[in-house]
Design a protein around this motif. Structure first.
Motif, PDB file in Angstrom:
ATOM      1  N   VAL A   1       0.793  -1.152   0.032  1.00 34.01           N
ATOM      2  CA  VAL A   1      -0.122   0.016   0.071  1.00 34.01           C
ATOM      3  C   VAL A   1       1.000   1.345   0.049  1.00 34.01           C
ATOM      4  CG1 VAL A   1      -1.722   1.195   1.350  1.00 34.01           C
ATOM      5  CG2 VAL A   1      -1.944  -1.154   1.420  1.00 34.01           C
ATOM      6  N   SER A   2       0.721   2.145  -0.935  1.00 34.84           N
ATOM      7  CA  SER A   2       1.544   3.188  -0.956  1.00 34.84           C
ATOM      8  C   SER A   2       0.493   4.492  -1.004  1.00 34.84           C
ATOM      9  CB  SER A   2       2.140   3.577  -2.449  1.00 34.84           C
ATOM     10  OG  SER A   2       3.086   2.240  -2.735  1.00 34.84           O
ATOM     11  N   VAL A   3       0.694   5.460   0.034  1.00 32.33           N
ATOM     12  CA  VAL A   3      -0.221   6.277   0.388  1.00 32.33           C
ATOM     13  C   VAL A   3       0.321   7.631  -0.485  1.00 32.33           C
ATOM     14  CG1 VAL A   3      -1.028   7.857   2.377  1.00 32.33           C
ATOM     15  CG2 VAL A   3      -0.420   5.767   2.767  1.00 32.33           C
ATOM     16  N   LEU A   4      -0.266   8.172  -1.124  1.00 32.54           N
ATOM     17  CA  LEU A   4       0.237   9.273  -2.365  1.00 32.54           C
ATOM     18  C   LEU A   4       0.342  10.599  -1.679  1.00 32.54           C
ATOM     19  CD1 LEU A   4      -1.619   8.007  -5.361  1.00 32.54           C
ATOM     20  CD2 LEU A   4       0.548   7.378  -4.561  1.00 32.54           C
ATOM     21  N   LYS A   5       1.470  11.190  -2.086  1.00 37.12           N
ATOM     22  CA  LYS A   5       1.662  12.462  -1.785  1.00 37.12           C
ATOM     23  C   LYS A   5       0.784  13.350  -2.512  1.00 37.12           C
ATOM     24  CE  LYS A   5       6.531  12.354  -0.269  1.00 37.12           C
ATOM     25  NZ  LYS A   5       7.952  12.674  -0.488  1.00 37.12           N
ATOM     26  N   GLU A   6       0.890  14.730  -2.455  1.00 33.96           N
ATOM     27  CA  GLU A   6      -0.033  15.735  -3.110  1.00 33.96           C
ATOM     28  C   GLU A   6       0.521  15.938  -4.678  1.00 33.96           C
ATOM     29  OE1 GLU A   6       0.014  19.498  -1.000  1.00 33.96           O
ATOM     30  OE2 GLU A   6       2.079  19.539  -1.367  1.00 33.96           O
ATOM     31  N   ASP A   7       1.719  15.561  -4.768  1.00 34.53           N
ATOM     32  CA  ASP A   7       2.208  15.692  -6.022  1.00 34.53           C
ATOM     33  C   ASP A   7       2.368  14.408  -6.953  1.00 34.53           C
ATOM     34  OD1 ASP A   7       4.262  14.408  -4.776  1.00 34.53           O
ATOM     35  OD2 ASP A   7       5.982  15.534  -5.430  1.00 34.53           O
ATOM     36  N   GLN A   8       1.475  13.116  -6.627  1.00 32.50           N
ATOM     37  CA  GLN A   8       1.416  12.090  -6.948  1.00 32.50           C
ATOM     38  C   GLN A   8       0.067  12.030  -7.439  1.00 32.50           C
ATOM     39  OE1 GLN A   8       2.906   9.644  -3.806  1.00 32.50           O
ATOM     40  NE2 GLN A   8       4.594   9.142  -5.171  1.00 32.50           N
ATOM     41  N   LYS A   9      -0.809  12.823  -7.979  1.00 35.47           N
ATOM     42  CA  LYS A   9      -2.149  13.057  -8.321  1.00 35.47           C
ATOM     43  C   LYS A   9      -2.246  12.083  -9.733  1.00 35.47           C
ATOM     44  CE  LYS A   9      -5.057  16.360 -10.356  1.00 35.47           C
ATOM     45  NZ  LYS A   9      -5.673  17.585 -10.513  1.00 35.47           N
ATOM     46  N   ASP A  10      -1.246  12.253 -10.439  1.00 37.68           N
ATOM     47  CA  ASP A  10      -1.094  11.726 -11.891  1.00 37.68           C
ATOM     48  C   ASP A  10      -1.027  10.075 -11.701  1.00 37.68           C
ATOM     49  OD1 ASP A  10      -1.694  13.884 -13.545  1.00 37.68           O
ATOM     50  OD2 ASP A  10       0.507  14.201 -14.036  1.00 37.68           O
ATOM     51  N   LEU A  11      -0.376   9.770 -10.354  1.00 38.55           N
ATOM     52  CA  LEU A  11      -0.259   8.226 -10.573  1.00 38.55           C
ATOM     53  C   LEU A  11      -1.563   7.658  -9.926  1.00 38.55           C
ATOM     54  CD1 LEU A  11       3.079   8.153  -8.652  1.00 38.55           C
ATOM     55  CD2 LEU A  11       2.455   7.426 -11.087  1.00 38.55           C
ATOM     56  N   SER A  12      -2.404   8.606  -9.115  1.00 39.99           N
ATOM     57  CA  SER A  12      -3.658   8.078  -8.671  1.00 39.99           C
ATOM     58  C   SER A  12      -4.577   7.795  -9.891  1.00 39.99           C
ATOM     59  CB  SER A  12      -4.168   9.202  -7.778  1.00 39.99           C
ATOM     60  OG  SER A  12      -5.883   8.806  -7.332  1.00 39.99           O
ATOM     61  N   LYS A  13      -4.468   8.877 -10.911  1.00 44.43           N
ATOM     62  CA  LYS A  13      -5.447   8.780 -11.833  1.00 44.43           C
ATOM     63  C   LYS A  13      -5.081   7.558 -13.213  1.00 44.43           C
ATOM     64  CE  LYS A  13      -7.076  13.467 -12.485  1.00 44.43           C
ATOM     65  NZ  LYS A  13      -7.027  14.566 -13.138  1.00 44.43           N
ATOM     66  N   ILE A  14      -3.677   7.344 -13.191  1.00 48.47           N
ATOM     67  CA  ILE A  14      -3.219   6.213 -13.913  1.00 48.47           C
ATOM     68  C   ILE A  14      -3.750   4.862 -13.409  1.00 48.47           C
ATOM     69  CG2 ILE A  14      -1.113   5.023 -14.616  1.00 48.47           C
ATOM     70  CD1 ILE A  14       0.348   7.617 -14.750  1.00 48.47           C
ATOM     71  N   PHE A  15      -3.704   4.809 -12.218  1.00 47.10           N
ATOM     72  CA  PHE A  15      -3.964   3.315 -11.430  1.00 47.10           C
ATOM     73  C   PHE A  15      -5.331   3.359 -11.303  1.00 47.10           C
ATOM     74  CE2 PHE A  15       0.560   3.191 -10.203  1.00 47.10           C
ATOM     75  CZ  PHE A  15       0.815   2.179 -10.448  1.00 47.10           C
TER      76      PHE A  15
END
Length: 156
Positions: A68-82
């Motif tokens: 489980v990776s808790v995303l940082k504010e600059d990782q929004k694109d990763l959230s959208k990709i996954f």
């Protein structure tokens, strides 16, 4: 009550955003999950809830370990990709932590071993023992009302 009303009500609860990841045939794969929570301090347990229609559902169901990776504010694109809301347009920087893939430079990374799987409606709840944790400084990205948010709303 209709489904839209229920979804809207649940959207009033702000959540952090995680990516749950596994190693599948020597390949790393993951999905965005905001249904994540801590369960117990002793023993250290977390839970995630996965929709039975999710592409990773069967793979995660048969896997004994996940990250489980808790995303940082600059990782929004990763959230959208996954979340399959955006085409993958960048290399995903996974690292292995206690034998499971996690996303490099995340706010927190948690390695887990599944303890229980509980069917709940159209989801499966995975209760897992935490086997390793790493944390970094930074701010989280949040999800509220169907939109991405930050702790400091002037940054997004």
């Amino acid at each position: 009550m209709d489904e839209r009303l229920f979804r809207d009500a649940m959207g009033k609860f702000a959540t952090g955003i995680t990516v749950v990841s596994i190693k599948d045939n020597d390949r790393y794969t993951g999905m965005t999950v905001n249904a994540f929570m801590s369960i117990s301090l002793n023993p250290k347990l977390i839970a995630i809830s996965i929709d039975e229609r999710a592409g990773m559902y069967d793979k995660l169901k048969s896997s004994k370990k996940f990250g489980v990776s808790v995303l940082k504010e600059d990782q929004k694109d990763l959230s959208k990709i996954f979340a399959r809301q955006k085409e993958q347009d960048q290399e995903i920087a996974f690292i292995e932590q206690d034998g499971v893939p996690v996303i490099k430079n995340s706010l927190a990374t948690i390695s887990c071993e599944t303890e229980q799987q509980i069917k709940a409606g159209d989801h499966l709840i995975f209760i897992a023992k935490v086997t390793d944790i790493n944390i970094q400084d930074g701010e989280p990205i949040l999800y509220f009302g169907g939109n991405y948010r930050t702790v400091n709303p002037h940054k997004l």
